[in-house]
Every structure is written in structure tokens, then in C-alpha cells.
Design a protein around this motif. Sequence first.
Motif, PDB file in Angstrom:
ATOM      1  N   SER A  95      -0.132  38.497  35.466  1.00 29.00           N
ATOM      2  CA  SER A  95      -0.325  39.893  36.329  1.00 29.00           C
ATOM      3  C   SER A  95      -0.113  39.769  37.683  1.00 29.00           C
ATOM      4  O   SER A  95      -0.591  38.746  38.574  1.00 29.00           O
ATOM      5  CB  SER A  95      -2.038  39.779  36.203  1.00 29.00           C
ATOM      6  OG  SER A  95      -2.588  40.701  36.927  1.00 29.00           O
ATOM      7  N   VAL A  96       0.672  40.549  38.089  1.00 31.94           N
ATOM      8  CA  VAL A  96       1.246  40.413  39.658  1.00 31.94           C
ATOM      9  C   VAL A  96       0.106  40.754  40.592  1.00 31.94           C
ATOM     10  O   VAL A  96       0.004  40.102  41.636  1.00 31.94           O
ATOM     11  CB  VAL A  96       2.605  41.372  39.665  1.00 31.94           C
ATOM     12  CG1 VAL A  96       2.701  41.539  41.228  1.00 31.94           C
ATOM     13  CG2 VAL A  96       3.506  40.989  38.917  1.00 31.94           C
ATOM     14  N   HIS A  97      -0.621  41.895  40.157  1.00 32.87           N
ATOM     15  CA  HIS A  97      -1.769  42.289  41.023  1.00 32.87           C
ATOM     16  C   HIS A  97      -2.869  41.087  41.218  1.00 32.87           C
ATOM     17  O   HIS A  97      -3.234  41.169  42.359  1.00 32.87           O
ATOM     18  CB  HIS A  97      -2.311  43.773  40.901  1.00 32.87           C
ATOM     19  CG  HIS A  97      -3.256  43.604  39.686  1.00 32.87           C
ATOM     20  ND1 HIS A  97      -2.945  43.507  38.458  1.00 32.87           N
ATOM     21  CD2 HIS A  97      -4.699  43.654  39.563  1.00 32.87           C
ATOM     22  CE1 HIS A  97      -4.104  43.645  37.592  1.00 32.87           C
ATOM     23  NE2 HIS A  97      -5.046  43.337  38.302  1.00 32.87           N
ATOM     24  N   GLN A  98      -3.146  40.450  40.079  1.00 32.36           N
ATOM     25  CA  GLN A  98      -4.063  39.405  40.215  1.00 32.36           C
ATOM     26  C   GLN A  98      -3.564  38.215  41.104  1.00 32.36           C
ATOM     27  O   GLN A  98      -4.320  37.626  41.928  1.00 32.36           O
ATOM     28  CB  GLN A  98      -4.480  38.896  38.887  1.00 32.36           C
ATOM     29  CG  GLN A  98      -5.364  40.031  38.232  1.00 32.36           C
ATOM     30  CD  GLN A  98      -5.695  39.601  36.851  1.00 32.36           C
ATOM     31  OE1 GLN A  98      -5.164  38.768  36.324  1.00 32.36           O
ATOM     32  NE2 GLN A  98      -6.727  40.216  36.114  1.00 32.36           N
ATOM     33  N   ALA A  99      -2.298  38.071  41.000  1.00 33.57           N
ATOM     34  CA  ALA A  99      -1.687  37.094  42.011  1.00 33.57           C
ATOM     35  C   ALA A  99      -1.753  37.163  43.188  1.00 33.57           C
ATOM     36  O   ALA A  99      -2.067  36.468  43.827  1.00 33.57           O
ATOM     37  CB  ALA A  99      -0.392  36.708  41.261  1.00 33.57           C
ATOM     38  N   ILE A 100      -1.494  38.460  43.602  1.00 31.96           N
ATOM     39  CA  ILE A 100      -1.336  38.961  44.990  1.00 31.96           C
ATOM     40  C   ILE A 100      -2.955  38.946  45.495  1.00 31.96           C
ATOM     41  O   ILE A 100      -2.920  38.288  46.528  1.00 31.96           O
ATOM     42  CB  ILE A 100      -1.004  40.492  45.095  1.00 31.96           C
ATOM     43  CG1 ILE A 100       0.625  40.374  44.741  1.00 31.96           C
ATOM     44  CG2 ILE A 100      -1.299  41.077  46.669  1.00 31.96           C
ATOM     45  CD1 ILE A 100       0.944  41.910  44.544  1.00 31.96           C
ATOM     46  N   SER A 129       1.183  51.348  39.079  1.00 29.46           N
ATOM     47  CA  SER A 129       2.004  50.543  40.236  1.00 29.46           C
ATOM     48  C   SER A 129       0.971  49.144  40.316  1.00 29.46           C
ATOM     49  O   SER A 129      -0.071  49.228  40.300  1.00 29.46           O
ATOM     50  CB  SER A 129       2.362  51.248  41.389  1.00 29.46           C
ATOM     51  OG  SER A 129       0.959  51.380  42.237  1.00 29.46           O
ATOM     52  N   GLU A 130       1.840  48.400  40.891  1.00 30.57           N
ATOM     53  CA  GLU A 130       0.969  46.969  41.227  1.00 30.57           C
ATOM     54  C   GLU A 130       0.219  47.220  42.586  1.00 30.57           C
ATOM     55  O   GLU A 130      -0.854  46.798  42.546  1.00 30.57           O
ATOM     56  CB  GLU A 130       1.904  45.781  41.648  1.00 30.57           C
ATOM     57  CG  GLU A 130       2.726  45.339  40.165  1.00 30.57           C
ATOM     58  CD  GLU A 130       1.835  44.725  39.003  1.00 30.57           C
ATOM     59  OE1 GLU A 130       0.587  44.578  39.390  1.00 30.57           O
ATOM     60  OE2 GLU A 130       2.032  45.161  37.979  1.00 30.57           O
ATOM     61  N   ASN A 137      -8.507  46.673  42.881  1.00 30.65           N
ATOM     62  CA  ASN A 137      -9.255  45.566  42.588  1.00 30.65           C
ATOM     63  C   ASN A 137      -9.560  44.640  43.621  1.00 30.65           C
ATOM     64  O   ASN A 137     -10.156  43.666  43.617  1.00 30.65           O
ATOM     65  CB  ASN A 137      -8.335  44.958  41.594  1.00 30.65           C
ATOM     66  CG  ASN A 137      -8.672  45.649  40.211  1.00 30.65           C
ATOM     67  OD1 ASN A 137      -9.566  45.724  39.668  1.00 30.65           O
ATOM     68  ND2 ASN A 137      -7.300  46.212  39.860  1.00 30.65           N
ATOM     69  N   SER A 138      -8.929  44.874  44.987  1.00 32.62           N
ATOM     70  CA  SER A 138      -8.907  44.126  46.246  1.00 32.62           C
ATOM     71  C   SER A 138     -10.024  44.282  47.079  1.00 32.62           C
ATOM     72  O   SER A 138     -10.525  45.516  47.309  1.00 32.62           O
ATOM     73  CB  SER A 138      -7.695  44.171  46.761  1.00 32.62           C
ATOM     74  OG  SER A 138      -7.938  43.422  48.110  1.00 32.62           O
TER      75      SER A 138
END
Length: 149
Positions: A95-100, A129-130, A137-138
Motif C-alpha cells: 500500500s503506497v499511500h499507507q507507506a507514505i 490515485s495515491e 487518510n492523512s
Amino acid sequence: MFKHILIPTDGSKLSEAALHAGLQLAKEQGSEVTVLYVMPDYSAMMYSSEGMVGYNPAELRKDAEKTADKVLQAVQDMAKAEGVECKTARTMNFSVHQAIIQQAKDSDCDLICMASHGRKGIAGILLGSETQRVLVNSSIPVLVHRPKV
């Protein structure tokens, strides 16, 4: 004033433009910068209805790390040319967005600066999109850099 800015990159021209913008902002604000490259976790994606697909995860990881290192070296060169010190990080995650978001939290960043394709309508809904996922989510503010059209 931002103390620490996270700039995710995938090495594309679009993320390069966001990287320039983020580095310029950091220079103006005297902020710390961390640039993140998220490597895809192929092991989480190599299953099929027939079972596990034959592949060598060590080779895939090695190739992903090589690509990440190449992109992050270019980032270091760009930051140096801009007169900005920056740390780099790479991580592997499905999960790219979770990693960011996790990297931003772990690095105590107070801003995430990232690119967006700016897709609208059906394309935006279907492709997603990420950037959109990070925005939703942030809890850390996100500065979205869009390309000139």
C-alpha cells in the motif's frame, strides 16, 4: 513554517516537478526534507487462482532496490544543485499511500508534498490515485503539486 517536509517520488517527470517545488519550499522555509521511494511489494501481488505464481522474490526485490537507489541518487543530486540537504528513504509496501503516511509520521514531518495527475471525471474515479488516498487518510497536511496544462 514547516519544520520537516516529506516528498514521495516514483521517479516520474510528474513527481520530479513536485520534488522541485518541495525542495524550493524547503529552501525558503529552512525545512528539513525527506524524500521517500516506495517499492512495490511483489510478494503480495504474485498470487493467482491457480496458486502462487513461480517467481524469484529475491530477484524482484533486488531489482526494486536498484531502481529505488537510482531514483534516490538522482534526488540527492537535484537537492544538492538546489542547495537543500535532504535525507532519503525507501521502503517496500503493498500500500503506497499507507507507506507514505507512515514515513511522514515516523519522520515527524509536518507536511507531505506530492504530485497529482489532476484526473477528473470518470478517469479520476476509475483510476484513483495515491495522492487522493493520502489526502483522505492523512492527519498531516498535504500540499498537492499539479502539472501545468
